[in-house]
Design a protein around this motif. Sequence first.
Motif, mmCIF file in Angstrom:
data_model
loop_
_atom_site.group_PDB
_atom_site.id
_atom_site.type_symbol
_atom_site.label_atom_id
_atom_site.label_comp_id
_atom_site.label_asym_id
_atom_site.label_seq_id
_atom_site.Cartn_x
_atom_site.Cartn_y
_atom_site.Cartn_z
ATOM 1 N N ILE A 7 0.828 -1.204 0.000
ATOM 2 C CA ILE A 7 0.000 0.000 0.000
ATOM 3 C C ILE A 7 0.864 1.257 0.000
ATOM 4 C CG2 ILE A 7 -1.617 1.364 1.424
ATOM 5 C CD1 ILE A 7 -2.769 -1.222 2.448
ATOM 6 N N ALA A 8 0.399 2.270 -0.728
ATOM 7 C CA ALA A 8 0.849 3.641 -0.507
ATOM 8 C C ALA A 8 -0.298 4.371 0.163
ATOM 9 C CB ALA A 8 1.229 4.325 -1.808
ATOM 10 N N ALA A 80 5.104 4.289 -9.369
ATOM 11 C CA ALA A 80 4.942 2.978 -10.009
ATOM 12 C C ALA A 80 5.964 1.973 -9.489
ATOM 13 C CB ALA A 80 5.052 3.127 -11.523
ATOM 14 N N ALA A 81 7.172 2.459 -9.163
ATOM 15 C CA ALA A 81 8.230 1.563 -8.686
ATOM 16 C C ALA A 81 7.916 0.934 -7.333
ATOM 17 C CB ALA A 81 9.545 2.329 -8.606
ATOM 18 N N LEU A 82 6.933 1.453 -6.623
ATOM 19 C CA LEU A 82 6.544 0.860 -5.341
ATOM 20 C C LEU A 82 5.863 -0.489 -5.523
ATOM 21 C CD1 LEU A 82 5.143 4.065 -3.578
ATOM 22 C CD2 LEU A 82 7.274 2.865 -3.040
ATOM 23 N N PRO A 104 -1.437 1.226 -9.233
ATOM 24 C CA PRO A 104 -1.695 0.085 -8.339
ATOM 25 C C PRO A 104 -2.636 -0.926 -8.990
ATOM 26 C CG PRO A 104 -1.987 2.189 -7.190
ATOM 27 C CD PRO A 104 -1.924 2.488 -8.653
ATOM 28 N N ARG A 105 -2.428 -2.198 -8.691
ATOM 29 C CA ARG A 105 -3.230 -3.243 -9.312
ATOM 30 C C ARG A 105 -4.722 -3.100 -8.999
ATOM 31 N NH1 ARG A 105 1.759 -5.496 -8.923
ATOM 32 N NH2 ARG A 105 1.750 -5.586 -6.650
ATOM 33 N N ARG A 106 -5.052 -2.648 -7.800
ATOM 34 C CA ARG A 106 -6.462 -2.477 -7.414
ATOM 35 C C ARG A 106 -6.884 -1.008 -7.429
ATOM 36 N NH1 ARG A 106 -7.398 -6.275 -2.139
ATOM 37 N NH2 ARG A 106 -9.332 -5.050 -2.109
ATOM 38 N N MET A 143 -10.996 5.858 -7.205
ATOM 39 C CA MET A 143 -10.795 7.166 -7.803
ATOM 40 C C MET A 143 -10.678 7.103 -9.312
ATOM 41 S SD MET A 143 -8.097 8.693 -5.012
ATOM 42 C CE MET A 143 -8.004 10.320 -5.771
ATOM 43 N N GLU A 144 -11.273 8.111 -9.956
ATOM 44 C CA GLU A 144 -11.137 8.353 -11.382
ATOM 45 C C GLU A 144 -10.595 9.761 -11.573
ATOM 46 O OE1 GLU A 144 -14.929 5.664 -12.922
ATOM 47 O OE2 GLU A 144 -15.143 7.849 -12.758
ATOM 48 N N GLU A 145 -10.500 10.186 -12.833
ATOM 49 C CA GLU A 145 -9.991 11.535 -13.097
ATOM 50 C C GLU A 145 -10.944 12.622 -12.624
ATOM 51 O OE1 GLU A 145 -7.639 12.561 -16.645
ATOM 52 O OE2 GLU A 145 -8.272 10.597 -17.401
ATOM 53 N N GLY A 146 -12.245 12.372 -12.610
ATOM 54 C CA GLY A 146 -13.207 13.369 -12.190
ATOM 55 C C GLY A 146 -13.129 13.636 -10.698
#
Length: 306
Positions: A7-8, A80-82, A104-106, A143-146
Amino acid sequence: MGRPLRIAFMGSPDFAVPALHALHAAGHDIRAVYTQPPKPAGRGQQETPCPVHRAALALGLEVRTPARVKRDPAAHGAFAALDLDVAVVAAYGLILPPAMLEAPRRGCLNIHASLLPRWRGAAPIHAAILHGDAESGVTIMRMEEGLDTGPMLLREAVPLTPRSTTPELHDALAEIGARLILRALEEAPPETPQPAEGVTYAAKLTKADGLLDWTEPGATLDARVRAMNPWPGAYFQHAGEVLRVLSAEPVAGTGAPGTVLPGPGLVVACGSGALRLTRLQRPGRAAMDADALLRGYALPPGTQLG
């Protein structure tokens, strides 16, 4: 719970701290904590880390404080490297670009302090109190861009009363959010699109939002006092001073808006009804009850407040 998730965590204010503690206590692999950069605070204007920053350091977690991430390919690559399973976002304060939302995958899950789609935006807790909502709550959404438009995973409502305050609601929703995000990660509930009806927005607050306009009804100003404390704080002006109103209650009364009426206490006429100010604070002074204030600060009936 299954295997710990990579997780981040992305958050800044006090609201996000219970969720960080819950994720850490549950044994998840928190690979980095993203917060707003330290900002000047206090009389000395020293650089001060935000509450999530301090909590993460106390837990021994890596903290990252980028000033911006939307158009920073280096920040995207570092994220992304996390190699994350999921990012958990709670009042972070920066807009995440698609490169980070999709890494993240999810995906990125947001702990939002309202019952979406009502009160999307930056100040949903204040808005619920200010507008006299019958209930508030927490929504876990992907979350999405909106702006807070993504599909919902979990929601939990809490009732509000005519005396509910922002600090009380804030603390209750922070604890609910911590509990719901653990459920969302463990159960992976199905996503539900937000309904198109009932969308409202809670804009970021400014100092001006705390100004009491005496032409408004007393009940409306009472809600503003309860909504705007502790920040930006409800206030009015008189004799060159800005006086903060920490608590008040609507009462019966008639008179020109802004006029001090006969007591008991400090009662001010409003556009309809009146508002009894019960606790106030003068600049550079300690907060005090209205009766104590009136013993050393003249506001006799007939005084016109700004």
